[in-house]
Design a protein around this motif. Structure first.
Motif, PDB file in Angstrom:
ATOM      1  N   VAL A 216     -49.338   1.148 -36.614  1.00 11.68           N
ATOM      2  CA  VAL A 216     -50.774   1.251 -36.306  1.00 11.68           C
ATOM      3  C   VAL A 216     -51.034   1.900 -34.952  1.00 11.68           C
ATOM      4  CG1 VAL A 216     -51.754  -0.455 -37.877  1.00 11.68           C
ATOM      5  CG2 VAL A 216     -50.717  -1.250 -35.795  1.00 11.68           C
ATOM      6  N   HIS A 217     -50.028   1.861 -34.053  1.00  9.70           N
ATOM      7  CA  HIS A 217     -50.171   2.495 -32.732  1.00  9.70           C
ATOM      8  C   HIS A 217     -48.913   3.299 -32.447  1.00  9.70           C
ATOM      9  CE1 HIS A 217     -53.400  -0.315 -32.084  1.00  9.70           C
ATOM     10  NE2 HIS A 217     -52.581  -1.335 -32.246  1.00  9.70           N
ATOM     11  N   PRO A 218     -49.002   4.273 -31.527  1.00 12.57           N
ATOM     12  CA  PRO A 218     -47.752   4.921 -31.088  1.00 12.57           C
ATOM     13  C   PRO A 218     -46.822   3.874 -30.471  1.00 12.57           C
ATOM     14  CG  PRO A 218     -49.688   6.056 -30.199  1.00 12.57           C
ATOM     15  CD  PRO A 218     -50.177   4.784 -30.838  1.00 12.57           C
ATOM     16  N   THR A 219     -45.531   4.183 -30.432  1.00 13.34           N
ATOM     17  CA  THR A 219     -44.548   3.244 -29.869  1.00 13.34           C
ATOM     18  C   THR A 219     -44.824   3.016 -28.377  1.00 13.34           C
ATOM     19  OG1 THR A 219     -42.940   4.183 -31.396  1.00 13.34           O
ATOM     20  CG2 THR A 219     -42.066   2.835 -29.606  1.00 13.34           C
ATOM     21  N   PRO A 220     -44.967   1.763 -27.939  1.00 16.41           N
ATOM     22  CA  PRO A 220     -45.158   1.508 -26.504  1.00 16.41           C
ATOM     23  C   PRO A 220     -43.999   2.070 -25.677  1.00 16.41           C
ATOM     24  CG  PRO A 220     -45.611  -0.470 -27.789  1.00 16.41           C
ATOM     25  CD  PRO A 220     -45.008   0.536 -28.730  1.00 16.41           C
ATOM     26  N   GLU A 221     -44.320   2.555 -24.503  1.00 18.89           N
ATOM     27  CA  GLU A 221     -43.367   3.260 -23.639  1.00 18.89           C
ATOM     28  C   GLU A 221     -42.032   2.515 -23.453  1.00 18.89           C
ATOM     29  OE1 GLU A 221     -42.952   6.170 -22.437  1.00 18.89           O
ATOM     30  OE2 GLU A 221     -41.228   5.479 -21.241  1.00 18.89           O
ATOM     31  N   ARG A 222     -42.069   1.197 -23.336  1.00 21.01           N
ATOM     32  CA  ARG A 222     -40.817   0.490 -22.997  1.00 21.01           C
ATOM     33  C   ARG A 222     -39.829   0.351 -24.168  1.00 21.01           C
ATOM     34  NH1 ARG A 222     -45.001  -2.657 -22.944  1.00 21.01           N
ATOM     35  NH2 ARG A 222     -45.154  -4.609 -24.102  1.00 21.01           N
ATOM     36  N   TYR A 223     -40.210   0.786 -25.361  1.00 18.21           N
ATOM     37  CA  TYR A 223     -39.309   0.672 -26.528  1.00 18.21           C
ATOM     38  C   TYR A 223     -38.927   2.032 -27.054  1.00 18.21           C
ATOM     39  CZ  TYR A 223     -41.072  -4.069 -26.363  1.00 18.21           C
ATOM     40  OH  TYR A 223     -41.417  -5.335 -25.960  1.00 18.21           O
ATOM     41  N   PRO A 224     -37.752   2.167 -27.692  1.00 19.90           N
ATOM     42  CA  PRO A 224     -36.712   1.138 -27.773  1.00 19.90           C
ATOM     43  C   PRO A 224     -35.987   0.987 -26.434  1.00 19.90           C
ATOM     44  CG  PRO A 224     -35.979   3.178 -28.831  1.00 19.90           C
ATOM     45  CD  PRO A 224     -37.383   3.397 -28.411  1.00 19.90           C
ATOM     46  N   ARG A 225     -35.467  -0.210 -26.204  1.00 16.27           N
ATOM     47  CA  ARG A 225     -34.692  -0.440 -24.981  1.00 16.27           C
ATOM     48  C   ARG A 225     -33.323   0.244 -25.098  1.00 16.27           C
ATOM     49  NH1 ARG A 225     -34.993  -6.698 -25.353  1.00 16.27           N
ATOM     50  NH2 ARG A 225     -35.021  -6.083 -27.541  1.00 16.27           N
ATOM     51  N   ARG A 226     -32.518   0.133 -24.060  1.00 15.73           N
ATOM     52  CA  ARG A 226     -31.270   0.918 -24.057  1.00 15.73           C
ATOM     53  C   ARG A 226     -30.295   0.432 -25.149  1.00 15.73           C
ATOM     54  NH1 ARG A 226     -31.006  -2.367 -19.584  1.00 15.73           N
ATOM     55  NH2 ARG A 226     -29.110  -3.625 -19.464  1.00 15.73           N
ATOM     56  N   PRO A 227     -29.315   1.308 -25.511  1.00 18.70           N
ATOM     57  CA  PRO A 227     -28.410   0.970 -26.615  1.00 18.70           C
ATOM     58  C   PRO A 227     -27.777  -0.418 -26.466  1.00 18.70           C
ATOM     59  CG  PRO A 227     -28.092   3.233 -26.007  1.00 18.70           C
ATOM     60  CD  PRO A 227     -29.069   2.665 -25.000  1.00 18.70           C
ATOM     61  N   GLY A 228     -27.809  -1.165 -27.527  1.00 23.24           N
ATOM     62  CA  GLY A 228     -27.205  -2.504 -27.538  1.00 23.24           C
ATOM     63  C   GLY A 228     -28.185  -3.601 -27.169  1.00 23.24           C
ATOM     64  N   GLU A 229     -29.239  -3.248 -26.418  1.00 25.40           N
ATOM     65  CA  GLU A 229     -30.177  -4.266 -25.930  1.00 25.40           C
ATOM     66  C   GLU A 229     -30.961  -4.935 -27.085  1.00 25.40           C
ATOM     67  OE1 GLU A 229     -29.693  -5.071 -22.989  1.00 25.40           O
ATOM     68  OE2 GLU A 229     -31.444  -6.275 -22.410  1.00 25.40           O
ATOM     69  N   PRO A 230     -31.419  -4.172 -28.093  1.00 24.64           N
ATOM     70  CA  PRO A 230     -32.127  -4.832 -29.196  1.00 24.64           C
ATOM     71  C   PRO A 230     -31.268  -5.913 -29.853  1.00 24.64           C
ATOM     72  CG  PRO A 230     -32.472  -2.470 -29.325  1.00 24.64           C
ATOM     73  CD  PRO A 230     -31.444  -2.704 -28.232  1.00 24.64           C
ATOM     74  N   GLU A 231     -29.961  -5.660 -29.956  1.00 23.94           N
ATOM     75  CA  GLU A 231     -29.066  -6.624 -30.591  1.00 23.94           C
ATOM     76  C   GLU A 231     -28.770  -7.802 -29.654  1.00 23.94           C
ATOM     77  OE1 GLU A 231     -25.535  -4.752 -31.994  1.00 23.94           O
ATOM     78  OE2 GLU A 231     -24.880  -6.574 -33.039  1.00 23.94           O
ATOM     79  N   ARG A 232     -28.582  -7.485 -28.358  1.00 27.31           N
ATOM     80  CA  ARG A 232     -28.273  -8.564 -27.401  1.00 27.31           C
ATOM     81  C   ARG A 232     -29.463  -9.487 -27.190  1.00 27.31           C
ATOM     82  NH1 ARG A 232     -25.153  -4.729 -24.807  1.00 27.31           N
ATOM     83  NH2 ARG A 232     -26.931  -3.929 -23.650  1.00 27.31           N
ATOM     84  N   ARG A 233     -30.645  -8.881 -27.099  1.00 26.27           N
ATOM     85  CA  ARG A 233     -31.843  -9.692 -26.822  1.00 26.27           C
ATOM     86  C   ARG A 233     -32.953  -9.316 -27.797  1.00 26.27           C
ATOM     87  NH1 ARG A 233     -34.656  -9.565 -22.138  1.00 26.27           N
ATOM     88  NH2 ARG A 233     -34.075  -7.435 -21.644  1.00 26.27           N
ATOM     89  N   PRO A 234     -32.816  -9.741 -29.081  1.00 27.34           N
ATOM     90  CA  PRO A 234     -33.841  -9.384 -30.069  1.00 27.34           C
ATOM     91  C   PRO A 234     -35.218  -9.857 -29.614  1.00 27.34           C
ATOM     92  CG  PRO A 234     -31.986 -10.516 -31.097  1.00 27.34           C
ATOM     93  CD  PRO A 234     -31.784 -10.627 -29.622  1.00 27.34           C
ATOM     94  N   LEU A 235     -36.243  -9.079 -29.943  1.00 23.80           N
ATOM     95  CA  LEU A 235     -37.619  -9.456 -29.603  1.00 23.80           C
ATOM     96  C   LEU A 235     -38.026 -10.593 -30.521  1.00 23.80           C
ATOM     97  CD1 LEU A 235     -39.007  -5.826 -29.534  1.00 23.80           C
ATOM     98  CD2 LEU A 235     -38.630  -7.287 -27.529  1.00 23.80           C
ATOM     99  N   ARG A 236     -38.260 -11.780 -29.981  1.00 20.80           N
ATOM    100  CA  ARG A 236     -38.811 -12.838 -30.832  1.00 20.80           C
ATOM    101  C   ARG A 236     -39.760 -13.718 -30.026  1.00 20.80           C
ATOM    102  NH1 ARG A 236     -33.865 -13.441 -33.927  1.00 20.80           N
ATOM    103  NH2 ARG A 236     -32.079 -13.673 -32.575  1.00 20.80           N
TER     104      ARG A 236
END
Ligand code: SAM
Length: 236
Positions: A216-236
């Protein structure tokens, strides 16, 4: 032997002779290359037709099928679900993305052998490509199967979708549970849930759920985070 073409036709998706032949050749190449590299644990022909080919094409059985023009398959591996989609709808402009280069060598051979046009093979991490303006917020549809739990996958594949476009995740029995835990990730990435679609595979191959998201919106500037970060610290 389950006749996947009859099953697809019954559900409103006839597959023409040229596409059938290409799907068959793709499976031949998959099995031949699988002797030398690890591409698929599924090697029994009927299981390949159902669990790889039919499963990939379920996206076109959906009432939500957006008839996309541009599609990116994030974490495509040996080409699922993107390549069967392209074989059946040659007009698609397709990007196959994977972090493992060896798998892209296989895909290169398949694309050349089948003479497929307008398929780009991209080696890299979704977290990096998702920040590249050539890929970010660009695609009508992002697809992903068996790549990561949804709260991680959201950050890997939603950044590629243009506002108004869709993303679809193929999930197994635990799909709804994953969805319940991924609400924050989906919203943070500028998307919303568009549909939850249960489906059964023909034969005794079990069930799946397709999870559809709308950007519904363009991707916010801070995402995606650096490689591996989504897996290490999933957004919840
Ligand atoms: N989608 C295929 C299928 O359903 O058969 C392959 C599934 S395989 C289990 C997961 C694939 O995702 C692997 O080939 C892996 O290299 C790729 N992958 C995982 N995380 C990735 C990332 N962050 N960026 C790019 N590719 C990734």
């Amino acid at each position: 032997m389950v006749d996947i073409f009859a099953a697809l036709e019954n559900r409103g998706l006839p597959i023409d002779a040229a596409a059938r032949a290409r799907l068959g050749r793709y499976i031949e190449l998959l099995l031949a290359w699988n002797e030398r590299m690890n591409l698929t644990a599924i090697t029994e022909p009927e299981a390949i037709w159902v669990k790889h080919i039919y499963d990939s094409l379920t996206v076109f059985l959906s009432p939500h099928d957006p008839s996309p023009r541009s599609v990116i398959d994030v974490g495509t591996g040996a080409g699922f679900p993107g390549l069967p989609m392209k074989i059946v709808r040659p007009e698609l402009s397709l990007v196959l993305l994977d972090a493992r280069e060896k798998r892209l060598r296989f895909l290169e051979a398949v694309v050349a052998d089948l003479g497929l046009q307008d398929v780009r093979l991209v080696h890299g991490r979704a977290e990096v490509l998702g920040r590249d303006p050539a890929y970010r917020d660009r695609f009508d549809l992002a697809v992903a199967r068996a790549v990561a739990p949804l709260s991680v996958l959201a950050e890997l594949f939603l950044p590629f979708v243009r506002p108004g476009g869709l993303a679809v995740a193929w999930k197994g029995e635990r799909g709804r549970e994953e969805l319940a835990g991924a609400g924050r990730a989906i919203t943070a990435l500028g998307a919303e849930v568009a549909a939850v679609e249960p489906l059964a595979l023909p034969g005794a191959y079990g069930s799946r759920v397709l999870l559809w998201f709308r950007k519904v919106h363009p991707t916010p500037e801070r995402y995606p985070r650096r490689p591996g970060e989504p897996e290490r610290r999933p957004l919840r």
